[in-house]
Design an enzyme around this catalytic site. Structure first.
Site, PDB file in Angstrom:
ATOM      1  N   HIS A 406       0.779  -0.983   0.082  1.00 40.55           N
ATOM      2  CA  HIS A 406       0.164   0.084  -0.129  1.00 40.55           C
ATOM      3  C   HIS A 406       0.844   1.153   0.027  1.00 40.55           C
ATOM      4  O   HIS A 406       0.290   2.430  -0.225  1.00 40.55           O
ATOM      5  CB  HIS A 406      -1.003  -0.035   1.110  1.00 40.55           C
ATOM      6  CG  HIS A 406      -2.170   0.695   0.989  1.00 40.55           C
ATOM      7  ND1 HIS A 406      -2.394   1.731  -0.020  1.00 40.55           N
ATOM      8  CD2 HIS A 406      -3.477   0.333   1.467  1.00 40.55           C
ATOM      9  CE1 HIS A 406      -3.749   1.996   0.026  1.00 40.55           C
ATOM     10  NE2 HIS A 406      -4.485   1.281   0.820  1.00 40.55           N
ATOM     11  N   ARG A 407       2.002   1.213   0.151  1.00 40.56           N
ATOM     12  CA  ARG A 407       3.096   2.294   0.365  1.00 40.56           C
ATOM     13  C   ARG A 407       3.344   2.661  -1.316  1.00 40.56           C
ATOM     14  O   ARG A 407       3.646   3.995  -1.492  1.00 40.56           O
ATOM     15  CB  ARG A 407       4.279   2.021   0.866  1.00 40.56           C
ATOM     16  CG  ARG A 407       4.332   1.815   2.300  1.00 40.56           C
ATOM     17  CD  ARG A 407       5.478   1.213   2.772  1.00 40.56           C
ATOM     18  NE  ARG A 407       6.111   0.059   2.029  1.00 40.56           N
ATOM     19  CZ  ARG A 407       7.480  -0.505   2.378  1.00 40.56           C
ATOM     20  NH1 ARG A 407       8.028   0.120   3.318  1.00 40.56           N
ATOM     21  NH2 ARG A 407       7.648  -1.574   1.446  1.00 40.56           N
TER      22      ARG A 407
END
Length: 433
Positions: A406-407
């Site tokens: 998700h980064r």
């Protein structure tokens, strides 16, 4: 002066390896290009060639030795005109240049221990730094042995594995102490693994066989643990109907030339690469400074090998057709299983594919391979009941799950990639354009 043969750096990230096998012995004459040893890294076993010609004067590192640091002197080569007397007092200290193997940039070797339990710095005694091999340091750290109190038997007084083991055997009541539990803890057998910081309670375990962890298995364990602990995973799953793809595959293989047989996995690789072209934000890797959005689709494909797995890379998969992908994948998988992959054939990659469909696995979630942002887990194609035009029908369906960092990739980007991937799988002719 004898020439140093050094432990080579077989990849940019390699700091140590296992000297798996010597293919020469002391007294043998070698020429430039002769294969003299096999080195095992965390990824493969590779051959090391001699750079200079001469006679093997002395082998300093025995085959089977683990934790041999890059640039450590593993043997001495006598040049023309030199005899065994030249070995007396020969310099065997590690070097950053020269020798029979191409060394990595000079750096402190990092042992393959737990990321959460790094080996401590070398002990200091009387203002002098203790010289010890990486393996000796790791064993000493795990067993609580003070290197400063050990006399080294290696070159120039270097502390090596046998010195630490001798010190351990001389420690009074060492084994019972390991089994003593502190207040509130269950007793742990003295043989419980400690290198990773994980000490399971083995009480009541039935008879078992110990299978020592290879360098590859240790690195897999460390990297996957780091990935699950440090990478914020989320998962997206789609069901893809395969009937059109299976029909197209059959027709292509009937018309293909000898030696070409396109697999479902080849279609998956091709579809993933095209989907990455259409959704380039998913073709990215993470760094603390910036997200690196890659312009080429290099697909890492998980291949099971003895003792673990490896991910050979199909370079520029987005620019290759199905036949080319199929031929290249078969060649890479064969080399992987033989342990013959070159570093450039398994390093890098911008996106990974792991397919367990051939084992009948319906659906699974794979662990991301950092610094990549995504990995696609592919399940088996099976006949399922589906609804078409308001009526029940039977279709061959394959479940695919995208694990996402998700980064790097947000939910909407991951969903857009999966939508494109699904369209391509269900309309395989569009991959041929």
């Amino acid at each position: 002066m004898p020439t140093k043969i050094l432990m080579p750096a077989l990849s940019p990230t390699m700091t140590e390896g296992t000297l798996a096998k010597w293919l020469v012995k002391e007294g043998d004459t070698v020429e430039s290009g002769d294969v003299i040893a096999e080195i095992e890294t965390d990824k493969a076993t590779m051959e090391v060639e001699a750079v200079d010609e001469g006679k093997i004067g002395k082998i300093l590192v025995a085959e089977g030795s683990e934790g041999v640091a890059v640039n450590e002197v593993i043997a001495l080569l006598l040049e023309e005109g030199e005899d065994e007397s030249a070995l007396d007092g020969a310099d065997t200290s590690a070097a950053s240049v020269g020798g029979d193997a191409a060394p990595a940039p000079k750096q402190e070797a990092v042992p393959a221990a737990s990321a959460s339990s790094p080996a401590p710095a070398a002990p200091v005694s009387g203002g002098d730094r203790i010289t010890a091999s990486p393996l000796a340091r790791r064993i000493a750290a795990n067993e609580g042995v003070d290197l400063a109190k050990i006399s080294g038997s290696g070159p120039r007084g270097r502390v090596v594995k046998r010195d630490v083991e001798a010190a351990m055997s001389a420690k009074p009541a060492a084994a019972p102490a390991a089994a003593v539990a502190t207040a509130g803890e269950k007793p742990v057998p003295a043989t419980a693994p400690a290198a990773s910081g994980w000490n399971p309670d083995l009480t009541g375990l039935p008879e078992y066989e110990e299978i020592p962890n290879t360098s590859m298995r240790k690195v897999i364990a460390r990297r996957l643990t780091q990935s699950k602990q440090q990478v914020p995973h989320f998962y997206l799953t789609v069901d893809c109907e395969l009937d059109n793809l299976l029909s197209t595959r059959k027709q292509l293989n009937e018309k293909a030339g000898d030696g070409v047989k396109v697999s479902v996995n080849d279609f998956v690789i091709r579809a993933a690469s095209i989907a990455l072209k259409r959704v380039p934000a998913a073709n990215a890797v993470w760094t603390d400074a910036a997200i690196l959005q890659c312009k080429q689709q290099d697909i890492s494909v998980a291949v099971a090998i003895e003792g673990g797995l490896i991910t050979p890379v199909i370079r520029n998969a987005g620019g290759k057709g199905l036949a080319e992908i199929s031929t290249e994948m078969k060649a890479l998988a064969g080399k992987a299983r033989e342990g013959k992959l070159k570093p450039e054939e398994f390093q890098g990659g911008t996106f990974s594919v792991s397919n367990l469909g051939m084992f009948g696995i319906k659906e699974f979630s794979a662990i991301i391979n950092p610094p990549q942002g995504c990995i696609l887990a592919v399940g088996a194609g099976e006949q399922r009941a589906v609804v078409k035009d308001g009526a029940l029908a039977i279709a061959t369906v394959m479940s695919c799950t995208l694990s996402v960092d998700h980064r790097v990739v947000d939910g909407a980007v991951g969903a857009a990639f999966m939508a494109e991937f699904k369209k391509l799988i269900e309309d395989p002719l569009s991959m041929l354009l």
